[in-house]
Design a protein around this motif. Structure first.
Motif, PDB file in Angstrom:
ATOM      1  N   THR A 100     -55.550 -22.728 -31.642  1.00 57.18           N
ATOM      2  CA  THR A 100     -56.102 -22.592 -30.303  1.00 57.18           C
ATOM      3  C   THR A 100     -56.969 -21.348 -30.203  1.00 57.18           C
ATOM      4  O   THR A 100     -56.985 -20.499 -31.104  1.00 57.18           O
ATOM      5  N   SER A 139     -64.036 -16.428 -26.689  1.00 51.83           N
ATOM      6  CA  SER A 139     -64.826 -17.440 -25.994  1.00 51.83           C
ATOM      7  C   SER A 139     -66.306 -17.077 -26.015  1.00 51.83           C
ATOM      8  O   SER A 139     -67.166 -17.942 -26.249  1.00 51.83           O
ATOM      9  N   GLU A 185     -56.355 -18.982 -28.200  1.00 48.23           N
ATOM     10  CA  GLU A 185     -55.406 -17.866 -28.126  1.00 48.23           C
ATOM     11  C   GLU A 185     -54.971 -17.422 -29.524  1.00 48.23           C
ATOM     12  O   GLU A 185     -54.797 -16.224 -29.782  1.00 48.23           O
ATOM     13  N   ALA A 196     -57.649 -15.357 -31.002  1.00 48.27           N
ATOM     14  CA  ALA A 196     -57.653 -14.032 -30.363  1.00 48.27           C
ATOM     15  C   ALA A 196     -56.573 -13.143 -30.950  1.00 48.27           C
ATOM     16  O   ALA A 196     -56.811 -11.959 -31.248  1.00 48.27           O
ATOM     17  N   ALA A 197     -55.383 -13.706 -31.127  1.00 48.44           N
ATOM     18  CA  ALA A 197     -54.273 -12.922 -31.689  1.00 48.44           C
ATOM     19  C   ALA A 197     -54.568 -12.518 -33.132  1.00 48.44           C
ATOM     20  O   ALA A 197     -54.303 -11.387 -33.544  1.00 48.44           O
ATOM     21  N   SER A 241     -59.357 -10.082 -27.138  1.00 52.43           N
ATOM     22  CA  SER A 241     -58.961 -10.905 -26.009  1.00 52.43           C
ATOM     23  C   SER A 241     -59.483 -12.329 -26.151  1.00 52.43           C
ATOM     24  O   SER A 241     -60.430 -12.594 -26.905  1.00 52.43           O
ATOM     25  N   ARG A 242     -58.859 -13.232 -25.394  1.00 52.83           N
ATOM     26  CA  ARG A 242     -59.299 -14.619 -25.379  1.00 52.83           C
ATOM     27  C   ARG A 242     -60.748 -14.712 -24.881  1.00 52.83           C
ATOM     28  O   ARG A 242     -61.545 -15.512 -25.397  1.00 52.83           O
TER      29      ARG A 242
END
Length: 347
Positions: free
Chosen positions: A10, A26, A12, A15-16, A21-22
């Motif tokens: 995903t 994006s 997320e 991002a991790a 950040s998400r």
């Protein structure tokens, strides 16, 4: 390795993995600005390592882009797939779009009723822009693009009324008139005096410009041309065969012919061979395009070279500039490429 829909990484997860950040992920995925180069590279590495594939529907909502470009050819399928010109132009377009992560959507026009269907499709937001070529004089495609507000680039000099006054109109063409003039001047230099011409469809600017170039080299106006030395073709080999047959009946003493493209020239060669005329001893032949079959002809065809694949790339590049997809690019403007005579055995 992710093997199911539910196990796909995903936004997320990316991002991790990247430690950002998400929202940052994006922006990078959707081509947004405001992300430092080192952060952008870190996100891209995470995307690659995790095998993340963006959700196209979601990306379209964010960017208002579909990632697809329509290529509309105003010719039927049988014509497009029989003429190497179209293959070369599509190759150039496809390569340029692929390098910029854009999809090519090919649309052909089989019959008049197809225009309404294509108009509905183009106005529905399925594509970001359109490349349109092989237009005929009464073609409604330019009006369709204008009415839908779809960014468009045209292949060939626009010939519809008022086109020269349209601000921001973009097209890519070759110097058809100058190329034809070179071809006929070459025949004159070789001592030919009864030079015929096989035209393409005169509702297309390329064919009309080549006819003007033929007349320029002879030092006459278009209205002064000898009707016995002019035959209409349709840019196909069969059309060239038939046109050459008509010319031999109307002007049996002709000693050269300029054909408006290589396919018509190859058809002319077949007719001349069948009628016992030697090339170039009895009749010299010059074509236009310099696609691969020209060198394979018997004899090898003297022709005018235009960079068909390069023109396709230029069309795609102009459209991407208009869409703002190429950074630091100059403002888009129409392009006319040079045409060069290639002398081989047929003249």
């Amino acid at each position: 390795m992710h093997t199911s829909r539910d196990s796909r990484p995903t936004l997320e997860a990316v991002a991790a993995h990247a430690g950002v950040s998400r929202a940052t992920v994006s922006r990078v995925v959707n081509g947004g600005a405001g992300v430092r180069a080192e952060v952008r590279e870190k996100v891209r590495q995470s995307v690659e390592e995790l095998g993340y594939v963006p959700n196209n529907a979601a990306r379209t909502l964010v960017t208002r882009r579909t990632g697809a470009i329509a290529v509309v050819i105003a010719e039927p399928e049988r014509r497009v797939f029989a003429d190497p010109f179209f293959a070369q132009q599509l190759r150039g377009i496809s390569r340029e779009l692929s390098e910029n992560d854009l999809q090519l959507l090919l649309i052909l026009l089989e019959q008049r009723k197809d225009y309404a269907r294509i108009g509905r499709y183009l106005s529905a937001g399925h594509v970001d822009g359109a490349l349109m070529f092989s237009l005929h004089g009464d073609d409604s495609l330019p009006t369709m693009a204008q009415q839908t507000g779809l960014p468009a680039v045209f292949g060939g000099r626009p010939g519809w009324p008022g086109a020269e006054d349209e601000p921001g109109l973009l097209y890519v063409d070759t110097d058809n008139r100058g190329g034809a003039q070179q071809a006929v001047a070459h025949l004159l230099q070789r001592g030919r005096r009864r030079i015929a011409v096989i035209n393409g469809p005169l509702d297309q600017t390329s064919a009309l410009d080549r006819l003007h170039g033929y007349c320029d080299a002879l030092g006459i106006g278009v209205d002064e041309k000898d009707p016995d030395l002019v035959a209409q073709g349709d840019f196909t080999a069969e059309g060239g065969e038939q046109a050459m047959d008509r010319l031999l009946r109307s002007a049996p003493d002709l000693d050269a012919v300029f054909a408006g493209n290589d396919l018509m020239a190859s058809g002319a060669l077949r007719t001349l061979r069948a009628r016992g005329r030697r090339v170039p001893q009895d009749v010299a032949v010059v074509g236009y395009d310099d696609l691969e079959p020209a060198a394979w002809a018997e004899p090898a065809l003297t022709t005018v070279r235009q960079d068909v694949e390069g023109m396709g790339r230029m069309m795609a590049e102009l459209l991407m500039r208009r869409l703002g997809l190429i950074s630091d690019a100059p403002a888009p403007a129409p392009v006319v490429t040079p045409a060069t005579l290639v002398v081989r055995d047929s003249s």
